[in-house]
Design a protein around this motif. Structure first.
Motif, PDB file in Angstrom:
ATOM      1  N   ASP A  10      -9.547   1.754  -1.272  1.00 57.06           N
ATOM      2  CA  ASP A  10      -9.148   2.887  -1.355  1.00 57.06           C
ATOM      3  C   ASP A  10      -7.826   3.655  -0.714  1.00 57.06           C
ATOM      4  O   ASP A  10      -7.538   3.120   0.432  1.00 57.06           O
ATOM      5  N   LEU A  11      -7.236   4.566  -1.315  1.00 61.66           N
ATOM      6  CA  LEU A  11      -5.836   5.141  -0.568  1.00 61.66           C
ATOM      7  C   LEU A  11      -6.045   6.509  -0.487  1.00 61.66           C
ATOM      8  O   LEU A  11      -6.798   7.317  -1.417  1.00 61.66           O
ATOM      9  N   ASP A  12      -5.759   7.134   0.737  1.00 59.27           N
ATOM     10  CA  ASP A  12      -5.717   8.486   1.015  1.00 59.27           C
ATOM     11  C   ASP A  12      -4.517   9.180   0.439  1.00 59.27           C
ATOM     12  O   ASP A  12      -3.586   8.657   1.137  1.00 59.27           O
ATOM     13  N   LEU A  13      -4.544  10.035  -0.587  1.00 63.16           N
ATOM     14  CA  LEU A  13      -3.139  10.587  -0.779  1.00 63.16           C
ATOM     15  C   LEU A  13      -3.178  12.001  -0.571  1.00 63.16           C
ATOM     16  O   LEU A  13      -2.182  12.656  -0.988  1.00 63.16           O
ATOM     17  N   SER A  14      -3.758  12.301   0.402  1.00 64.55           N
ATOM     18  CA  SER A  14      -3.809  13.565   0.932  1.00 64.55           C
ATOM     19  C   SER A  14      -2.471  14.041   1.734  1.00 64.55           C
ATOM     20  O   SER A  14      -1.595  12.897   2.355  1.00 64.55           O
ATOM     21  N   GLY A  15      -1.874  15.172   1.575  1.00 67.61           N
ATOM     22  CA  GLY A  15      -0.783  15.448   2.264  1.00 67.61           C
ATOM     23  C   GLY A  15       0.708  15.535   1.639  1.00 67.61           C
ATOM     24  O   GLY A  15       0.314  15.020   0.374  1.00 67.61           O
ATOM     25  N   SER A  16       1.561  15.343   2.075  1.00 71.41           N
ATOM     26  CA  SER A  16       2.886  15.264   1.379  1.00 71.41           C
ATOM     27  C   SER A  16       3.360  13.867   1.170  1.00 71.41           C
ATOM     28  O   SER A  16       2.628  13.180   1.931  1.00 71.41           O
ATOM     29  N   ALA A  17       4.553  13.644   0.672  1.00 73.79           N
ATOM     30  CA  ALA A  17       5.040  12.307   0.392  1.00 73.79           C
ATOM     31  C   ALA A  17       5.349  11.872   2.003  1.00 73.79           C
ATOM     32  O   ALA A  17       5.105  10.564   2.199  1.00 73.79           O
ATOM     33  N   SER A  18       5.741  12.657   2.751  1.00 73.72           N
ATOM     34  CA  SER A  18       6.269  12.216   4.084  1.00 73.72           C
ATOM     35  C   SER A  18       4.929  12.027   4.891  1.00 73.72           C
ATOM     36  O   SER A  18       4.824  10.997   5.899  1.00 73.72           O
ATOM     37  N   LYS A  60       0.778  -1.131   0.087  1.00 76.30           N
ATOM     38  CA  LYS A  60       0.020   0.021  -0.133  1.00 76.30           C
ATOM     39  C   LYS A  60       0.903   1.151   0.164  1.00 76.30           C
ATOM     40  O   LYS A  60       0.595   2.039  -0.694  1.00 76.30           O
ATOM     41  N   ALA A  61       1.834   1.243   0.676  1.00 78.80           N
ATOM     42  CA  ALA A  61       2.822   2.450   0.903  1.00 78.80           C
ATOM     43  C   ALA A  61       3.600   2.511  -0.521  1.00 78.80           C
ATOM     44  O   ALA A  61       3.401   3.908  -0.916  1.00 78.80           O
ATOM     45  N   ARG A  62       3.796   1.633  -1.018  1.00 81.71           N
ATOM     46  CA  ARG A  62       4.660   1.838  -2.546  1.00 81.71           C
ATOM     47  C   ARG A  62       3.585   2.348  -3.498  1.00 81.71           C
ATOM     48  O   ARG A  62       4.036   3.354  -4.454  1.00 81.71           O
ATOM     49  N   VAL A  63       2.403   1.831  -3.534  1.00 82.05           N
ATOM     50  CA  VAL A  63       1.413   2.046  -4.546  1.00 82.05           C
ATOM     51  C   VAL A  63       0.839   3.686  -4.156  1.00 82.05           C
ATOM     52  O   VAL A  63       0.821   4.463  -5.059  1.00 82.05           O
ATOM     53  N   ALA A  64       0.635   4.034  -3.004  1.00 80.24           N
ATOM     54  CA  ALA A  64       0.474   5.405  -2.494  1.00 80.24           C
ATOM     55  C   ALA A  64       1.388   6.181  -2.954  1.00 80.24           C
ATOM     56  O   ALA A  64       1.196   7.402  -3.371  1.00 80.24           O
ATOM     57  N   HIS A  65       2.466   5.986  -2.793  1.00 81.08           N
ATOM     58  CA  HIS A  65       3.881   6.822  -3.085  1.00 81.08           C
ATOM     59  C   HIS A  65       3.912   7.272  -4.560  1.00 81.08           C
ATOM     60  O   HIS A  65       4.034   8.288  -5.036  1.00 81.08           O
ATOM     61  N   ALA A  66       3.685   5.939  -5.144  1.00 79.91           N
ATOM     62  CA  ALA A  66       3.701   5.978  -6.695  1.00 79.91           C
ATOM     63  C   ALA A  66       2.806   7.023  -7.440  1.00 79.91           C
ATOM     64  O   ALA A  66       2.910   7.726  -8.366  1.00 79.91           O
ATOM     65  N   LEU A  67       1.297   6.612  -6.824  1.00 80.35           N
ATOM     66  CA  LEU A  67       0.330   7.493  -7.305  1.00 80.35           C
ATOM     67  C   LEU A  67       0.515   9.042  -6.874  1.00 80.35           C
ATOM     68  O   LEU A  67       0.349  10.091  -7.734  1.00 80.35           O
ATOM     69  N   HIS A  68       1.004   9.338  -5.615  1.00 80.55           N
ATOM     70  CA  HIS A  68       1.248  10.545  -5.224  1.00 80.55           C
ATOM     71  C   HIS A  68       2.328  11.383  -6.317  1.00 80.55           C
ATOM     72  O   HIS A  68       2.190  12.523  -6.696  1.00 80.55           O
ATOM     73  N   ASP A  69       3.436  10.510  -6.493  1.00 75.11           N
ATOM     74  CA  ASP A  69       4.540  10.989  -7.360  1.00 75.11           C
ATOM     75  C   ASP A  69       4.049  11.353  -8.849  1.00 75.11           C
ATOM     76  O   ASP A  69       4.717  12.189  -9.654  1.00 75.11           O
ATOM     77  N   LEU A  70       2.999  10.473  -9.252  1.00 76.37           N
ATOM     78  CA  LEU A  70       2.461  10.716 -10.601  1.00 76.37           C
ATOM     79  C   LEU A  70       1.577  12.012 -10.508  1.00 76.37           C
ATOM     80  O   LEU A  70       0.878  12.423 -11.708  1.00 76.37           O
ATOM     81  N   GLY A  71       1.393  12.547  -9.406  1.00 76.66           N
ATOM     82  CA  GLY A  71       0.658  13.630  -9.499  1.00 76.66           C
ATOM     83  C   GLY A  71      -0.848  13.411  -9.287  1.00 76.66           C
ATOM     84  O   GLY A  71      -1.926  14.557  -9.602  1.00 76.66           O
ATOM     85  N   HIS A  72      -1.458  12.313  -8.680  1.00 75.61           N
ATOM     86  CA  HIS A  72      -2.943  12.156  -8.732  1.00 75.61           C
ATOM     87  C   HIS A  72      -3.201  12.857  -7.262  1.00 75.61           C
ATOM     88  O   HIS A  72      -2.385  12.865  -6.319  1.00 75.61           O
ATOM     89  N   GLY A  73      -4.450  13.280  -7.511  1.00 72.60           N
ATOM     90  CA  GLY A  73      -4.969  14.168  -6.314  1.00 72.60           C
ATOM     91  C   GLY A  73      -5.108  13.249  -5.055  1.00 72.60           C
ATOM     92  O   GLY A  73      -4.804  12.040  -5.116  1.00 72.60           O
ATOM     93  N   PRO A  74      -5.662  13.904  -3.948  1.00 71.37           N
ATOM     94  CA  PRO A  74      -5.906  13.297  -2.689  1.00 71.37           C
ATOM     95  C   PRO A  74      -6.968  11.981  -2.907  1.00 71.37           C
ATOM     96  O   PRO A  74      -6.685  10.969  -2.321  1.00 71.37           O
ATOM     97  N   HIS A  75      -7.672  11.964  -3.581  1.00 68.82           N
ATOM     98  CA  HIS A  75      -8.801  11.062  -3.916  1.00 68.82           C
ATOM     99  C   HIS A  75      -8.847  10.854  -5.498  1.00 68.82           C
ATOM    100  O   HIS A  75     -10.010  11.039  -6.000  1.00 68.82           O
ATOM    101  N   PRO A  76      -8.025  10.327  -6.053  1.00 70.65           N
ATOM    102  CA  PRO A  76      -8.246  10.153  -7.689  1.00 70.65           C
ATOM    103  C   PRO A  76      -9.353   9.286  -8.112  1.00 70.65           C
ATOM    104  O   PRO A  76      -9.440   8.302  -7.772  1.00 70.65           O
ATOM    105  N   ALA A  77     -10.124   9.948  -8.789  1.00 71.25           N
ATOM    106  CA  ALA A  77     -11.276   9.296  -9.540  1.00 71.25           C
ATOM    107  C   ALA A  77     -10.956   8.430 -10.707  1.00 71.25           C
ATOM    108  O   ALA A  77     -11.942   7.410 -10.804  1.00 71.25           O
ATOM    109  N   ASP A  78      -9.875   8.575 -11.142  1.00 73.66           N
ATOM    110  CA  ASP A  78      -9.690   7.712 -12.500  1.00 73.66           C
ATOM    111  C   ASP A  78      -8.674   6.725 -11.957  1.00 73.66           C
ATOM    112  O   ASP A  78      -8.400   6.048 -13.181  1.00 73.66           O
ATOM    113  N   VAL A  79      -8.399   6.526 -10.933  1.00 74.77           N
ATOM    114  CA  VAL A  79      -7.633   5.221 -10.695  1.00 74.77           C
ATOM    115  C   VAL A  79      -8.254   4.384  -9.634  1.00 74.77           C
ATOM    116  O   VAL A  79      -8.937   4.926  -8.739  1.00 74.77           O
ATOM    117  N   LEU A  80      -7.933   3.048  -9.918  1.00 76.98           N
ATOM    118  CA  LEU A  80      -8.574   1.981  -9.154  1.00 76.98           C
ATOM    119  C   LEU A  80      -7.631   1.196  -8.492  1.00 76.98           C
ATOM    120  O   LEU A  80      -6.682   0.630  -9.223  1.00 76.98           O
TER     121      LEU A  80
END
Length: 184
Positions: free
Chosen positions: A51-59, A20-40
């Protein structure tokens, strides 16, 4: 520590795989928002959407998901529970107990061997592949045939039914269904 693996899709393409951590980081790094609608994101074990919460910074994401993955199960008293052993009652006839007692390693070891052998011979559960396909492949050609062949455990016919699916979807579905992912 959790060994769960996940796969993120955008449309029919895989964006990221891993914990989960690796996927969340990858999605964050790709610029997807906090709750990407186009990503499953799917669990590789269950085929369920996650569901992954991508809100906040990478840390923030690192703290959120790395801490979750590293939590250790609650410690219990002494004994075997850390090995996952649970005492349960089994009701057998005297002839069954006699046979088990005559087996090398005793009753528990024999039962574990028999169960492991039965599990190894059993076809994989179609449920994870079905869950994934219901979310991602319901409108694809061959979907209904694929589902029939999936539940009939007919690998060759299933491979044939999904041959025209987009590559990433086909390979991930095949993995969940227990098929050789290389064979289209």
């Amino acid at each position: 520590m959790s060994n769960d693996q996940f796969t993120a899709f955008q449309g029919t393409s895989i964006l990221a795989r891993g914990s989960k951590a690796r996927v969340a980081h990858a999605l964050h790094d790709l610029g997807h928002g906090p709750h990407p609608a186009d990503v499953l994101v799917f669990s590789d074990e269950t085929g369920r959407e996650t569901d992954l919460d991508l809100s906040g910074s990478a840390s923030d994401i690192a703290a959120r998901y790395t801490a979750t993955e590293q939590r250790e199960p609650a410690r219990r008293g002494r004994g075997r529970p850390k090995l996952g052993v649970k005492a349960k009652e089994v009701t057998l006839l005297p002839r069954h107990w006699d046979w088990l007692a005559s087996q090398p390693g005793g009753a528990s070891a024999t039962l574990r061997r028999l169960i492991d052998a039965a599990r190894a011979d059993a076809p994989p559960s179609p449920d994870p592949a079905y869950r994934f396909a219901a979310s991602m492949a319901g409108n694809l050609p061959g979907y209904e045939d694929a589902m029939r062949h999936l539940f009939a455990h007919d690998g060759p016919a299933l491979r044939d039914a999904i041959r025209d699916w987009p590559t990433d979807l086909r390979e991930y579905f095949a993995k969940l269904a227990g098929l050789d992912a290389q064979a289209p």
